[in-house]
Design an enzyme around this catalytic site. Sequence first.
Site, mmCIF file in Angstrom:
data_model
loop_
_atom_site.group_PDB
_atom_site.id
_atom_site.type_symbol
_atom_site.label_atom_id
_atom_site.label_comp_id
_atom_site.label_asym_id
_atom_site.label_seq_id
_atom_site.Cartn_x
_atom_site.Cartn_y
_atom_site.Cartn_z
ATOM 1 N N ARG A 27 44.765 43.998 41.114
ATOM 2 C CA ARG A 27 43.614 44.120 42.006
ATOM 3 C C ARG A 27 43.683 45.477 42.708
ATOM 4 O O ARG A 27 44.761 45.966 43.021
ATOM 5 C CB ARG A 27 43.675 42.993 43.041
ATOM 6 C CG ARG A 27 42.487 42.869 43.943
ATOM 7 C CD ARG A 27 42.581 41.605 44.806
ATOM 8 N NE ARG A 27 42.348 40.433 43.980
ATOM 9 C CZ ARG A 27 43.068 39.309 44.047
ATOM 10 N NH1 ARG A 27 44.054 39.188 44.904
ATOM 11 N NH2 ARG A 27 42.782 38.295 43.258
ATOM 12 N N ASN A 91 50.694 37.669 51.465
ATOM 13 C CA ASN A 91 51.106 37.748 50.070
ATOM 14 C C ASN A 91 52.615 37.916 49.992
ATOM 15 O O ASN A 91 53.163 38.821 50.619
ATOM 16 C CB ASN A 91 50.481 38.983 49.400
ATOM 17 C CG ASN A 91 48.987 38.937 49.355
ATOM 18 O OD1 ASN A 91 48.411 38.108 48.659
ATOM 19 N ND2 ASN A 91 48.344 39.823 50.094
ATOM 20 N N ASP A 107 52.659 41.816 43.272
ATOM 21 C CA ASP A 107 52.259 40.526 43.836
ATOM 22 C C ASP A 107 53.043 39.423 43.130
ATOM 23 O O ASP A 107 53.007 39.320 41.907
ATOM 24 C CB ASP A 107 50.757 40.339 43.625
ATOM 25 C CG ASP A 107 50.222 39.071 44.232
ATOM 26 O OD1 ASP A 107 50.774 37.984 43.953
ATOM 27 O OD2 ASP A 107 49.228 39.143 44.972
ATOM 28 N N ASP A 109 52.573 36.121 43.517
ATOM 29 C CA ASP A 109 51.767 34.900 43.360
ATOM 30 C C ASP A 109 51.739 33.991 44.576
ATOM 31 O O ASP A 109 50.682 33.485 44.923
ATOM 32 C CB ASP A 109 52.198 34.075 42.125
ATOM 33 C CG ASP A 109 52.574 34.945 40.947
ATOM 34 O OD1 ASP A 109 51.732 35.775 40.547
ATOM 35 O OD2 ASP A 109 53.703 34.843 40.457
ATOM 36 N N ASP A 111 51.404 32.651 48.253
ATOM 37 C CA ASP A 111 50.681 33.127 49.424
ATOM 38 C C ASP A 111 50.789 32.086 50.522
ATOM 39 O O ASP A 111 50.897 30.886 50.253
ATOM 40 C CB ASP A 111 49.193 33.335 49.087
ATOM 41 C CG ASP A 111 48.994 34.273 47.905
ATOM 42 O OD1 ASP A 111 49.420 35.430 48.010
ATOM 43 O OD2 ASP A 111 48.434 33.834 46.884
ATOM 44 N N ASP A 124 49.322 28.584 45.786
ATOM 45 C CA ASP A 124 49.656 29.103 44.451
ATOM 46 C C ASP A 124 51.099 28.885 44.012
ATOM 47 O O ASP A 124 51.633 29.662 43.207
ATOM 48 C CB ASP A 124 49.301 30.597 44.358
ATOM 49 C CG ASP A 124 47.822 30.849 44.631
ATOM 50 O OD1 ASP A 124 47.009 29.962 44.309
ATOM 51 O OD2 ASP A 124 47.486 31.916 45.156
ATOM 52 N N GLU A 127 51.127 28.584 40.292
ATOM 53 C CA GLU A 127 50.971 29.889 39.655
ATOM 54 C C GLU A 127 52.313 30.644 39.674
ATOM 55 O O GLU A 127 52.701 31.267 38.683
ATOM 56 C CB GLU A 127 49.909 30.688 40.426
ATOM 57 C CG GLU A 127 49.408 31.914 39.720
ATOM 58 C CD GLU A 127 48.293 32.587 40.508
ATOM 59 O OE1 GLU A 127 48.447 33.782 40.818
ATOM 60 O OE2 GLU A 127 47.276 31.925 40.815
#
Length: 182
Positions: A27, A91, A107, A109, A111, A124, A127
């Site tokens: 991102r 994050n 990152d 994943d 959060d 997450d 994830e």
Amino acid sequence: MPREQKSPKEGDFIAIQSYKHDGSLHRVWRDTMVLKNGENSLIGCNNHTLVTEDDGRHWVTREPALVYFHKHYWFNVVAMIREDGIAYYCNLASPYVLDKEALKYIDYDLDVKVFPDGRRKLLDADEYLAFSKRWNYGPEIDRILKRNVRILVDWIDNEKGPFSKAFIAIWYERYLALSRQQ
């Protein structure tokens, strides 16, 4: 001889780039105003900032948000300034690096969301488990992230750093003052 890159100063705009563990771009936030670029941390503000996702989709942030990055902690904090109070999105991520292109981090994943009423939620986890297996984060990354979750929760509980009302007031006021000068 290459010219030395100047470090961004107060009022400058930088890009923020989030990557995944495999090195792929995740991102990008196009314009973040630098409020403080210290030895170990960077504080900035996004306000109606263009964000580009890894699949090419674009969106614009809805409200002003102070961003806090540190060179020694494996998390960064986004404090979204909303009418109903401050909401935080934290994050779990590598410490940042800053080069001529952007502020960059990996990152990981996981959060933590903190709502204006103080409730918090871990997001997450599924994830994180999937990507941990896929990209082999390994036990060391897992230990580092778990330790940093504890540090982050301590900061939230004790209103340290970006979780302090004074921090938000000071840096948001600084953002408004710099914006008026633009």
